[in-house]
Scaffold this motif. Structure first.
Motif, short mmCIF file in Angstrom:
data_model
loop_
_atom_site.label_atom_id
_atom_site.label_comp_id
_atom_site.label_asym_id
_atom_site.label_seq_id
_atom_site.Cartn_x
_atom_site.Cartn_y
_atom_site.Cartn_z
N THR A 244 -2.37 6.37 -7.03
CA THR A 244 -1.61 5.39 -5.98
C THR A 244 -1.83 5.96 -4.65
O THR A 244 -2.25 5.35 -3.79
CB THR A 244 -0.15 4.94 -6.51
N ALA A 245 -1.47 7.14 -4.48
CA ALA A 245 -1.46 7.89 -3.25
C ALA A 245 -3.06 8.07 -2.67
O ALA A 245 -3.20 7.54 -1.47
CB ALA A 245 -0.88 9.40 -3.24
N MET A 246 -3.96 8.20 -3.57
CA MET A 246 -5.26 8.45 -3.26
C MET A 246 -5.81 7.18 -3.00
O MET A 246 -6.60 6.81 -2.08
CB MET A 246 -6.11 8.99 -4.76
N LEU A 247 -5.53 6.00 -3.77
CA LEU A 247 -5.82 4.69 -3.48
C LEU A 247 -5.58 4.27 -2.16
O LEU A 247 -6.36 3.58 -1.21
CB LEU A 247 -5.28 3.70 -4.67
N LEU A 248 -4.26 4.51 -1.70
CA LEU A 248 -3.87 4.16 -0.20
C LEU A 248 -4.42 4.89 0.61
O LEU A 248 -4.75 4.44 1.90
CB LEU A 248 -2.20 4.23 -0.33
N GLY A 249 -4.67 6.36 0.42
CA GLY A 249 -5.26 7.07 1.41
C GLY A 249 -6.70 6.40 1.52
O GLY A 249 -7.32 6.42 2.85
N ALA A 250 -7.29 5.97 0.51
CA ALA A 250 -8.58 5.26 0.77
C ALA A 250 -8.80 4.05 1.54
O ALA A 250 -9.78 3.86 2.42
CB ALA A 250 -9.43 5.18 -0.60
N LEU A 251 -7.60 3.49 1.53
CA LEU A 251 -7.46 2.32 2.13
C LEU A 251 -6.70 2.04 3.77
O LEU A 251 -6.61 1.14 4.26
CB LEU A 251 -6.79 1.20 1.38
N GLY A 252 -6.30 3.15 3.97
CA GLY A 252 -5.63 3.27 5.50
C GLY A 252 -4.03 3.58 5.25
O GLY A 252 -3.47 3.72 6.44
N GLY A 253 -3.73 3.99 4.10
CA GLY A 253 -2.07 4.55 3.85
C GLY A 253 -1.23 3.33 4.46
O GLY A 253 -1.27 2.24 4.24
N GLU A 254 -0.19 3.63 5.35
CA GLU A 254 0.83 2.74 5.83
C GLU A 254 0.02 1.70 6.94
O GLU A 254 0.51 0.61 7.22
CB GLU A 254 1.82 3.37 6.57
N ASN A 255 -1.14 2.17 7.16
CA ASN A 255 -1.85 1.11 8.42
C ASN A 255 -2.53 -0.01 7.56
O ASN A 255 -3.14 -0.99 8.05
CB ASN A 255 -2.76 1.80 9.35
N TYR A 256 -2.54 0.12 6.28
CA TYR A 256 -3.30 -0.97 5.33
C TYR A 256 -2.58 -2.22 5.62
O TYR A 256 -1.42 -2.28 5.59
CB TYR A 256 -3.36 -0.58 3.83
N LYS A 257 -3.57 -3.30 5.58
CA LYS A 257 -2.85 -4.75 5.94
C LYS A 257 -2.89 -5.43 4.62
O LYS A 257 -2.75 -6.67 4.87
CB LYS A 257 -3.66 -5.46 7.12
N GLY A 258 -3.74 -5.14 3.57
CA GLY A 258 -3.86 -6.13 2.50
C GLY A 258 -2.60 -6.49 1.66
O GLY A 258 -1.74 -5.88 1.84
N LYS A 259 -2.60 -7.74 0.98
CA LYS A 259 -1.84 -8.53 0.43
C LYS A 259 -2.35 -8.49 -1.16
O LYS A 259 -3.60 -9.00 -1.41
CB LYS A 259 -1.07 -9.57 0.71
N VAL A 260 -1.74 -7.64 -2.12
CA VAL A 260 -2.33 -7.83 -3.35
C VAL A 260 -2.27 -8.76 -3.98
O VAL A 260 -1.36 -9.61 -4.36
CB VAL A 260 -1.72 -6.38 -3.89
N GLU A 261 -3.33 -8.91 -4.93
CA GLU A 261 -3.68 -9.88 -5.86
C GLU A 261 -3.39 -9.31 -7.46
O GLU A 261 -4.05 -8.26 -7.67
CB GLU A 261 -5.01 -10.76 -5.59
N PHE A 262 -2.49 -10.02 -8.35
CA PHE A 262 -2.19 -9.44 -9.54
C PHE A 262 -3.16 -10.30 -10.53
O PHE A 262 -3.03 -11.57 -10.72
CB PHE A 262 -1.00 -9.54 -9.84
N VAL A 263 -4.27 -9.77 -11.02
CA VAL A 263 -5.03 -10.60 -12.12
C VAL A 263 -4.60 -10.31 -13.34
O VAL A 263 -4.85 -11.17 -14.47
CB VAL A 263 -6.59 -10.02 -11.98
#
Length: 282
Positions: A244-263
């Motif tokens: 999860t840390a790697m995923l968020l690091g790839a997306l910008g960490g605390e600066n990420y703005k996305g809202k997650v969709e649960f499939v």
């Protein structure tokens, strides 16, 4: 110039394999399998050529490691759960170029990362299970990165994730990243294992997972990033939640703005909390 086109947190519960087989568990994880197939569909629509998997079943005690082999073929039986996964055949193709680039960018960030072209270095089931349902026709090349990190700092995993994005930008292609691991992961104690096949071990973990799901849906990333270490420790996050840390690091960490969709919505499996969750990529 390459493109990071897709990102997700995905389950790899071995009961997905049981779900295929005849018997009392047949169909038990169909929702999770369907979630994987939906992820595959979307990646195909986006023109993805490679999937990078942060694998919480690849345990490492020193350094961060990337499987840079160009071909993977074998028959897999889980040493951990041979009554769940046995004699599972697989064959996939790797992307040594991208794997080496990721390691190079990580090293520039002072992360001790190595890419390996060792024919006997096989894939773990944190990669094999998602690929079974997303990549049965070898549409995607596969790069697996160790994410069961026993002596590592989550900040280094975030830096590795950022290095993945930088490498993708240089790479001539389109890439998806998958954090393959659970939410809470207090595996059911053996005496109650059968009772917990579809249940949590602890209600505490269930309630925290529910709160995390809501935070992800609302895009509360500064708050989640600040609590990730405590969440991983208190709820026994799989592999320390380095995926999860790697995923968020790839997306910008605390600066990420996305809202997650649960499939695949939150579900319990052998005491743990599981999802298939798509993180929008800007």
């Amino acid at each position: 110039m390459g493109k990071l086109a897709f990102a997700a947190k995905v389950t790899h519960v071995p009961s997905m394999y049981l779900s295929e087989l005849p018997g009392k568990t047949n169909g038990c994880r169909q929702a999770a399998i369907d979630g994987h197939k939906e992820i595959s569909r979307r990646c195909r629509e986006l023109g993805v050529d490679t999937m990078v998997v942060f694998d919480t079943h690849w345990l490492v005690n020193s350094g961060f490691h990337i499987n840079a082999n160009d071909h993977f073929k074998g028959i897999y039986t889980s040493h951990e759960l041979p009554h769940f996964i046995r004699d599972m055949e697989y064959e996939y193709y790797g992307n040594p170029e991208l794997a080496d680039m990721i390691a190079s960018y990580a090293v520039k960030k002072k992360v001790r990362a190595l890419s390996h072209r060792i024919p006997s270095l096989a894939l773990e089931y944190g990669t094999l299970v998602p690929m079974r349902y997303m990549n049965s026709d070898n549409k995607f090349k596969v790069v697996s990165i160790s994410a069961f990190c026993t002596s590592h700092d989550l900040e280094d995993s975030r830096a590795l994730g950022a290095a993945v994005t930088e490498a993708i930008q240089e790479y001539d292609g389109t890439v998806a990243i998958l954090a393959s691991g659970s939410l809470s992961h207090r595996f059911a104690y053996d005496r109650i294992a059968e009772k917990c096949f579809d249940a949590y071990t602890r209600e505490f973990d269930h309630q925290v997972d529910l709160q995390v799901v809501e935070m992800w849906k609302k895009g509360q990333w500064p708050e989640f990033c600040s609590m990730l270490g405590d969440y991983a420790a208190s709820c026994f996050g799989e592999g320390g939640m380095h995926d999860t840390a790697m995923l968020l690091g790839a997306l910008g960490g605390e600066n990420y703005k996305g809202k997650v969709e649960f499939v695949t919505e939150l579900f319990a499996s052998s005491g743990t909390g599981q999802v298939n969750a798509i993180f929008p990529v800007a």
